[in-house]
Write a protein that holds these residues in place. Structure first.
Motif, PDB file in Angstrom:
ATOM      1  N   ILE A   2       0.844  -1.199   0.000  1.00  0.00           N
ATOM      2  CA  ILE A   2       0.000   0.000   0.000  1.00  0.00           C
ATOM      3  C   ILE A   2       0.873   1.241   0.000  1.00  0.00           C
ATOM      4  O   ILE A   2       1.922   1.286   0.632  1.00  0.00           O
ATOM      5  CB  ILE A   2      -0.929  -0.004   1.226  1.00  0.00           C
ATOM      6  N   SER A   3       0.441   2.269  -0.678  1.00  0.00           N
ATOM      7  CA  SER A   3       1.149   3.547  -0.662  1.00  0.00           C
ATOM      8  C   SER A   3       0.137   4.692  -0.643  1.00  0.00           C
ATOM      9  O   SER A   3      -1.029   4.524  -0.996  1.00  0.00           O
ATOM     10  CB  SER A   3       2.058   3.685  -1.892  1.00  0.00           C
ATOM     11  N   THR A   4       0.609   5.845  -0.188  1.00  0.00           N
ATOM     12  CA  THR A   4      -0.168   7.080  -0.144  1.00  0.00           C
ATOM     13  C   THR A   4      -1.548   6.900   0.487  1.00  0.00           C
ATOM     14  O   THR A   4      -2.575   7.064  -0.166  1.00  0.00           O
ATOM     15  CB  THR A   4      -0.357   7.674  -1.580  1.00  0.00           C
ATOM     16  N   PRO A   5      -1.610   6.555   1.783  1.00  0.00           N
ATOM     17  CA  PRO A   5      -2.901   6.489   2.461  1.00  0.00           C
ATOM     18  C   PRO A   5      -3.498   7.885   2.651  1.00  0.00           C
ATOM     19  O   PRO A   5      -2.772   8.882   2.696  1.00  0.00           O
ATOM     20  CB  PRO A   5      -2.552   5.856   3.812  1.00  0.00           C
ATOM     21  N   VAL A   6      -4.809   7.940   2.737  1.00  0.00           N
ATOM     22  CA  VAL A   6      -5.500   9.216   2.961  1.00  0.00           C
ATOM     23  C   VAL A   6      -5.321   9.612   4.417  1.00  0.00           C
ATOM     24  O   VAL A   6      -5.518   8.808   5.328  1.00  0.00           O
ATOM     25  CB  VAL A   6      -6.998   9.097   2.623  1.00  0.00           C
TER      26      VAL A   6
END
Length: 232
Positions: free
Chosen positions: A102-106
């Motif tokens: 996973i990358s760039t979570p909100v």
């Protein structure tokens, strides 16, 4: 030796006696010198008479070559044996974990200190610094108002740090909170199923993967492959 009998019986002339004495002394000296050298060779170089000699250097080379061969075989054989002993579903789970990073979570707004921690958490996830992810998410779940994603990312951090039981615990908590929300439900099913697999909780993994396939959700094709591998 010629004249030895006359020498012993003292029948030789004075000149002959002197000559014979010198020859006998030389013979004695030669024998003692040879014995002395033989002794030195035996002590210093392990060389003895009437024994076929082998080069000690050549022997060391052969020994080092044999040791190197054993080490090389071991280095190649150990990973091979490990792969043969590791169940297929475990190897597949490792591959799918790498494919599911996973990358760039909100990052949602909140108190300043919590917001700062979540911003750092997002940065750590992008950097795949999962040790830092665990540390930051652990702090966030202890706040007065932890969010579903705090537990989720704590589970993700533990999972990629290969701490599978803590990963299961955090992701199960996230699943419980997800019953009231829409966010992360599909992601939680997938990662929790992988955590179950890595923990060898095959029955729980089977149920989770079956649900993913039934709902035809995110990673349904990969879930089907894992189900097939588990049943082999």
């Amino acid at each position: 030796m010629k004249g030895l009998e006359d020498y012993v019986n003292k029948k030789s002339s004075e000149a002959e006696l002197e000559s014979m004495t010198q020859k006998l002394l030389q013979t004695k000296f030669d024998r003692e010198q040879k014995d002395d050298w033989a002794n030195k060779l035996r002590i210093e170089h392990q060389v003895s008479r009437n024994t076929p000699q082998r080069s000690s250097f050549r022997g060391r080379i052969r020994l080092l070559t044999a040791v190197a061969a054993v080490i090389a075989i071991g280095l190649f054989a150990v990973p091979l044996v490990q792969n043969l002993l590791t169940p297929e579903y475990q190897q597949m789970a490792d591959v799918f974990l790498q494919e599911s990073i996973i990358s760039t979570p909100v990052v949602r707004k909140g108190e300043d200190n919590v917001l700062e921690a979540r911003l750092k958490l997002a940065e750590s996830i992008n950097d795949q610094d999962y040790e830092q992810v665990v540390e930051l998410a652990s702090q966030l779940v202890k706040t007065t108002k932890p969010k579903l994603e705090d537990h989720f990312f704590l589970g993700i951090g533990h999972l990629y740090e290969q701490s599978y039981e803590p990963a299961v615990e955090a992701l199960e908590k996230a699943r419980e909170l997800a019953k009231k929300e829409v966010n992360f439900q599909e992601e939680i099913r997938w990662y929790l199923s992988l955590a179950y697999l890595k923990s060898e909780r095959l029955e729980d993994a089977y149920l989770g993967l079956s649900e993913i396939v039934k709902l035809n959700g995110w990673k349904a094709d990969k879930a089907a492959e894992l189900l097939e591998a588990i049943q082999k």
